[in-house]
Scaffold this motif. Sequence first.
Motif: not given
Length: 695
Positions: A546-570
């Motif tokens: 709504q406010f042009g901060v992140l698109t759906k694609t950008e939100m999903h990409s951040r989910y993928e980044v954070e989930i992969e990062h979590y697994s890699k760290v552990i």
Amino acid sequence: MAVSITELYGSKTFNDSVMKERLPSPTYKALRAAIYEHKPLDPEVANVVASVMKRWAMEQGATHYTHWFQPLNGITSEKHDSFVSPVSGGAAIMEFKGKELIKGEPDASSFPNGGLRATCEARGYTSWDPTSYAFIKDDVLCIPTAFCSYTGEALDKKTPLLRSMDALSNQARRILKLFGKDVSYVRTTLGAEQEYFLVRKEDYKDRLDLILTGRTLLGASPSKGQELEEHYFGAIRTEVSEFMKDLDEELWKLGIPAKTKHNEVAPCQHELAPVFEMANVAVDHNMLTMELMKKVADRHGLVCLLHEKPFDGVNGSGKHNNWSMSTETENLLEPGDTPKENLQFLIFLAAIIKAVDEYADLLRATVASPGNDHRLGANEAPPAIISIFVGEELEAVIDSIASNSPYAAPTKLKMDLGVDVLPTFSKDSTDRNRTSPFAFTGNKFEFRMPGSSQNLSDADTVLNTAVAKSLHDYADELEGAEDFESAVIALIKRTIHDHRRVIFNGDGYTEAWEKEAERRGLPNAKYTPLAMKALLADKNIRLMEQFGVLTKTEMHSRYEVEIEHYSKVINIEALTMLEMLRKQIMPAVAGYSSEVASAAAAKQAVSDKLSVRSETRLLEKLSAGADELSDAIDALQEAVDKATAESDEPAKSYLYHDAVLPAMEKARKASDTLERICSEDYWPLPSYSRMLYYV
């Protein structure tokens, strides 16, 4: 003669004073308009700025420049290019043009991107952020920039933050206009209180876990921890004081307003707090602060640990996010003398309450990380439940509005300390609640959940956007109101009625609050894979779009980044633990067991009347402990193998949380038990006592 602090401050930054002195007046005015009024920057202006910036940087000893940016891994990145430009005859000139200032082209496929870029789609762009001053670091001109892909998606932390700041400003200005105030921009301000640990370099080098993961994966609790409560605000040890002095000077050179420094609660733990700045500048400065902490510590024979939980059994480290909104003339979260009558303050307060309640899950996701999972809710930091502390006076105001009852203002008490020579002073209108995740502290909100190593852009992006949403809805409703004051009061009352559940002034550490929060329907995502699901929720994606901060694609990409990062760290932590257990701990236990057995055999060889009971009992404990540890190692390896084999990233992250982490905890418990009975001469790791109480 020594350089004064006022001369030192900002000496390594291309700040407003330098620009005013060196830039032609029309160029300076145009750049100021871009920075403070958010007007487009003409390319010709950029050319002049680049030329002057280059000359200034070269006078400071710089030969290279870099676009300094913050990719999705949460740290900073830089690629250095020289000012050297070859010309005919084998000569060279020093050159830096406006297009090089404005735009760079780093590889966009080698950074975390959550599928936004493939290896064959490497092009990305960095874009100059003129609101954050360029600076000199290691004889390189560093230009703060945003980072995006060839197709325009945000690949960094700065871009969404800047977008959210604009969104909040636009909606806040609409509200202020209804109060008869026409302002050019509403700034979100931030003060980042940075906690950290310092350990000796020699101990650090002997700990593979600290080197590879930033935290101690093994280590028995010391005889003395923080229970005597003597370290907090205590006298600063000499070597730490020297480090702090050196750090202050380095920060001041870069115009970073380091203000307060002190010992924190845990031994070896300290804190640095700066003065408030515009949010994106404050984030840039905090990232620089963390980098400089590590560099300066190294010069003093120390290592700075920024992990949220480097030592088990003592407090971990956070980074308190002090957030507010202001115009050039007023802080919009300043209640004034009569907060009930201050409708402007109350409508902004209501907007924040509404925003935090409606988007608590998304705000929680911004502070989720493998390191912060160890800290949140551990009686040293706020729980994973988002709630708001407003204090006694504001709660009385809120209650009176919600119930239509008269407001009885608390008496402004004078604090009499009972000693004639000591002055009296007025009691603050709010106490401080250290257990609250989101606490009002007079003229700002302190978001206490972020971890010490985290980039604060994520938290402030969500906070800005969520508040912008509340203000947008309010403005839509109020702009057509016939009786503005009555409409504002009705709106505030409705907000309090609908979102009162998120306000909690009590002890957030108690089990009773967790049950009460569940009864109220407040979310409680206790660990990262669970918290990150908020990035995929439709309501949260709608907010960002709504406010042009992140698109759906950008939100999903951040989910993928954070989930992969979590697994890699552990995974890195588990593999590091396995290596230490197999190559250091098990051999050490075997070696000590052999010595004890040899001692027993030697005694019996002298005389069968000599008792070997103590040696036998110790050997039994060592043998049983070694067997328990060996079994734990096998179980941990099995859990790691199972998690590694999982191809689905969300499922993999849950395996690391549900299976690998418990297996690591079991292995640690077995190892720590052995440490307590093994000879120090054989134990291969510096103990907690040695690391936390160095002199």
